[in-house]
Design a protein around this motif. Structure first.
Motif, PDB file in Angstrom:
ATOM      1  N   THR A   1       0.828  -1.201   0.000  1.00 50.64           N
ATOM      2  CA  THR A   1       0.000   0.000   0.000  1.00 50.64           C
ATOM      3  C   THR A   1       0.867   1.257   0.000  1.00 50.64           C
ATOM      4  O   THR A   1       0.573   2.237  -0.707  1.00 50.64           O
ATOM      5  N   TYR A   2       1.945   1.238   0.764  1.00 55.61           N
ATOM      6  CA  TYR A   2       2.840   2.401   0.785  1.00 55.61           C
ATOM      7  C   TYR A   2       3.624   2.541  -0.514  1.00 55.61           C
ATOM      8  O   TYR A   2       3.850   3.665  -0.985  1.00 55.61           O
ATOM      9  N   PHE A   3       4.046   1.438  -1.108  1.00 55.40           N
ATOM     10  CA  PHE A   3       4.695   1.526  -2.420  1.00 55.40           C
ATOM     11  C   PHE A   3       3.739   2.140  -3.440  1.00 55.40           C
ATOM     12  O   PHE A   3       4.120   2.991  -4.248  1.00 55.40           O
ATOM     13  N   ARG A   4       2.482   1.713  -3.401  1.00 56.35           N
ATOM     14  CA  ARG A   4       1.496   2.273  -4.322  1.00 56.35           C
ATOM     15  C   ARG A   4       1.295   3.768  -4.080  1.00 56.35           C
ATOM     16  O   ARG A   4       0.997   4.525  -5.012  1.00 56.35           O
ATOM     17  N   ALA A   5       1.446   4.207  -2.832  1.00 56.72           N
ATOM     18  CA  ALA A   5       1.237   5.613  -2.498  1.00 56.72           C
ATOM     19  C   ALA A   5       2.399   6.496  -2.927  1.00 56.72           C
ATOM     20  O   ALA A   5       2.254   7.733  -2.957  1.00 56.72           O
TER      21      ALA A   5
ATOM     22  N   LEU B   1      16.011  11.456   3.130  1.00 62.09           N
ATOM     23  CA  LEU B   1      15.079  10.346   3.318  1.00 62.09           C
ATOM     24  C   LEU B   1      13.918  10.910   4.116  1.00 62.09           C
ATOM     25  O   LEU B   1      14.067  11.244   5.303  1.00 62.09           O
ATOM     26  N   ILE B   2      12.751  11.030   3.481  1.00 64.82           N
ATOM     27  CA  ILE B   2      11.639  11.750   4.103  1.00 64.82           C
ATOM     28  C   ILE B   2      10.371  10.912   4.027  1.00 64.82           C
ATOM     29  O   ILE B   2       9.992  10.427   2.961  1.00 64.82           O
ATOM     30  N   GLY B   3       9.713  10.764   5.164  1.00 63.52           N
ATOM     31  CA  GLY B   3       8.462  10.015   5.218  1.00 63.52           C
ATOM     32  C   GLY B   3       7.733  10.324   6.502  1.00 63.52           C
ATOM     33  O   GLY B   3       7.815  11.433   7.030  1.00 63.52           O
ATOM     34  N   GLY B   4       7.026   9.332   7.023  1.00 62.20           N
ATOM     35  CA  GLY B   4       6.262   9.529   8.243  1.00 62.20           C
ATOM     36  C   GLY B   4       6.365   8.332   9.151  1.00 62.20           C
ATOM     37  O   GLY B   4       6.712   7.231   8.723  1.00 62.20           O
ATOM     38  N   CYS B   5       6.036   8.551  10.430  1.00 65.24           N
ATOM     39  CA  CYS B   5       6.061   7.479  11.415  1.00 65.24           C
ATOM     40  C   CYS B   5       4.626   7.257  11.900  1.00 65.24           C
ATOM     41  O   CYS B   5       3.703   7.266  11.093  1.00 65.24           O
ATOM     42  N   CYS B   6       4.442   7.110  13.189  1.00 65.61           N
ATOM     43  CA  CYS B   6       3.137   6.737  13.731  1.00 65.61           C
ATOM     44  C   CYS B   6       2.031   7.704  13.297  1.00 65.61           C
ATOM     45  O   CYS B   6       2.193   8.921  13.376  1.00 65.61           O
TER      46      CYS B   6
ATOM     47  N   ILE C   1       1.881  10.111   2.679  1.00 64.83           N
ATOM     48  CA  ILE C   1       3.064   9.702   1.918  1.00 64.83           C
ATOM     49  C   ILE C   1       2.889  10.069   0.447  1.00 64.83           C
ATOM     50  O   ILE C   1       3.835  10.517  -0.215  1.00 64.83           O
ATOM     51  N   ALA C   2       1.691   9.905  -0.077  1.00 68.33           N
ATOM     52  CA  ALA C   2       1.433  10.316  -1.460  1.00 68.33           C
ATOM     53  C   ALA C   2       1.656  11.814  -1.628  1.00 68.33           C
ATOM     54  O   ALA C   2       2.211  12.260  -2.641  1.00 68.33           O
ATOM     55  N   SER C   3       1.251  12.615  -0.635  1.00 67.08           N
ATOM     56  CA  SER C   3       1.470  14.061  -0.703  1.00 67.08           C
ATOM     57  C   SER C   3       2.952  14.397  -0.672  1.00 67.08           C
ATOM     58  O   SER C   3       3.410  15.292  -1.402  1.00 67.08           O
TER      59      SER C   3
END
Length: 308
Positions: free
Chosen positions: A58-62, A286-291, A298-300
Motif C-alpha cells: 500500500t505504501y509503495f502504491r502511495a 530520506l523523508i516520510g512519516g512514522c506513527c 506519503i502520497a502528498s
C-alpha cells in the motif's frame, strides 16, 4: 534491491530525496488488525504475514520508495515472553525483510518502475519493554549491556540482506553509541534516527552532541529523527547535517501524543506535507512519516518532492 538494477540507497541519496513509507501500525490497524499487545505489529509476522506484505505494498502504491520492516518491536526477548524460541524468533526477524521484498516484487509486477529499497527496522531497548520508555531512555543499562542486547537481532536482520538497517526511535545518546558499536562489521549500511524533544534527545542530551559519534561511523549512511513532533524536525535536520555532513533522515509522527498507559493517541495532528520542502532544503534526503502518518500523507510527500 537485490537481483535488479536498483542502485545502492546511499548512491541514490546523492541525486536527491527519497520517499520513505509511513506508520506500519496505523496501516495494519486501518485494515482491521488488533495490535493491542506488547509485540505490536511484530505479532503479525507470526500470525498474519500476508497483512504485513499488503501494508508495505500500500505504501509503495502511495509513492514510497523505501519500506521499513515490521521488526521494530521484534526481539528475541519479546518473542521469548510469548513462548517463541530463539530459532523461530530468528526466522520471524528474517521474514520481516522477506515480506518487504515480496511487496517490492508485487509493486514491480503492478508496473511501479522506480527503485525500491528495504530498511530493516531495529527499535530501541525500550520498545521491547513496551512501556513507553523508548520515549524516555535512561534504562539503567550500560553501553556494553545495550550492545549485547542489540547485536544478535542486528546480525539476523543483516543476514536477511536488507538494503539498510534502520536504527530508529533512539531516545538516548548512550543507546546510540551501543547501536553504532553493534552494527560494526555487519556489511550492511545503517541510518541512525533519534526521537527528540526540541533540540535534545528524549533523554535530554543536546542533539549536536548526540549526532557527533555518527559523523565518523563508516557504517552510518544517514542520521536524523523519527517519531517526534513535526515541529521539531526542521531544527534537528539542520543540526544533523551540520554536525555529521551526512544525508539526513526525517520521518515524524502525526503530531499526536502517545499515552503508553492507555496505549492510545490523543491531541491534534500537526503533520503537513508542505513542511517537506523546508526539511529537504535543510538537508533531509530520506523523508516520510512514522506513527499515524498513512498512505495519503506519503502520497502528498511524494508529489511535493517530485514537483520541487
Amino acid at each position: 534491491m537485490s537481483g535488479d538494477r536498483t542502485p545502492p540507497l546511499a548512491e541514490a541519496l546523492r541525486s536527491g530525496a527519497v520517499v520513505l513509507d509511513g506508520g506500519m501500525s496505523n496501516q495494519l490497524e486501518s485494515a482491521g488488525h488488533d495490535l493491542g499487545d506488547a509485540l505490536w505489529s511484530a505479532r503479525l509476522l507470526a500470525e498474519r504475514p500476508e497483512a504485513v506484505t499488503e501494508a508495505h505494498l500500500t505504501y509503495f502504491r502511495a509513492g514510497a520508495s523505501v519500506a521499513i520492516t515490521a521488526s521494530y518491536q521484534a526481539t528475541f526477548e519479546g518473542f521469548g515472553r510469548r513462548g517463541i524460541g530463539r530459532e523461530e524468533a530468528a526466522r520471524l526477524l528474517a521474514l520481516s525483510v522477506a515480506l518487504a521484498r515480496d511487496a517490492a516484487r508485487r509493486a514491480r509486477a503492478e508496473g511501479i518502475t522506480r527503485p525500491l529499497w528495504v530498511a530493516a527496522s531495529a527499535g530501541p531497548y525500550g520498545a521491547m519493554l513496551a512501556d513507553g520508555s523508548e520515549y524516555r531512555g535512561r534504562y539503567g543499562l550500560s553501553v556494553a549491556e545495550l550492545e549485547r542486547f542489540h547485536r544478535p537481532r542486528l546480525e539476523v536482520l543483516a543476514g536477511a540482506a536488507p538494503d539498510v538497517l534502520a536504527l530508529e526511535t533512539v531516545p538516548d545518546a548512550d543507546e546510540a553509541t551501543a547501536l553504532l558499536r553493534a552494527v560494526r562489521g555487519l556489511g550492511v549500511p545503517a541510518w541512525l534516527s533519534y526521537t527528540v524533544d526540541g533540540d535534545r534527545t528524549r533523554a535530554g542530551q543536546p542533539l549536536a552532541e548526540a549526532f557527533a559519534p555518527a559523523a565518523d561511523a563508516d557504517e552510518v549512511m544517514a542520521v536524523g529523527v523519527n517519531c517526534c513532533a513535526p515541529a521539531d524536525v526542521g531544527r534537528a535536520v539542520e543540526i544533523a547535517a551540520r554536525v555529521t555532513g551526512k544525508p539526513v533522515v526525517a520521518y515524524p509522527n502525526s503530531g499526536e501524543s502517545w499515552d503508553a498507559t492507555a496505549r492510545t493517541w490523543h491531541g491534534p495532528a500537526g503533520f503537513d506535507a508542505e513542511q517537506v520542502e523546508a526539511w529537504r532544503d535543510a538537508g533531509a534526503r530520506l523523508i516520510g512519516g512514522c506513527c499515524r502518518v498513512g498512505p495519503p500523507a506519503i502520497a502528498s510527500i511524494a508529489r511535493m518532492l517530485e514537483a520541487a
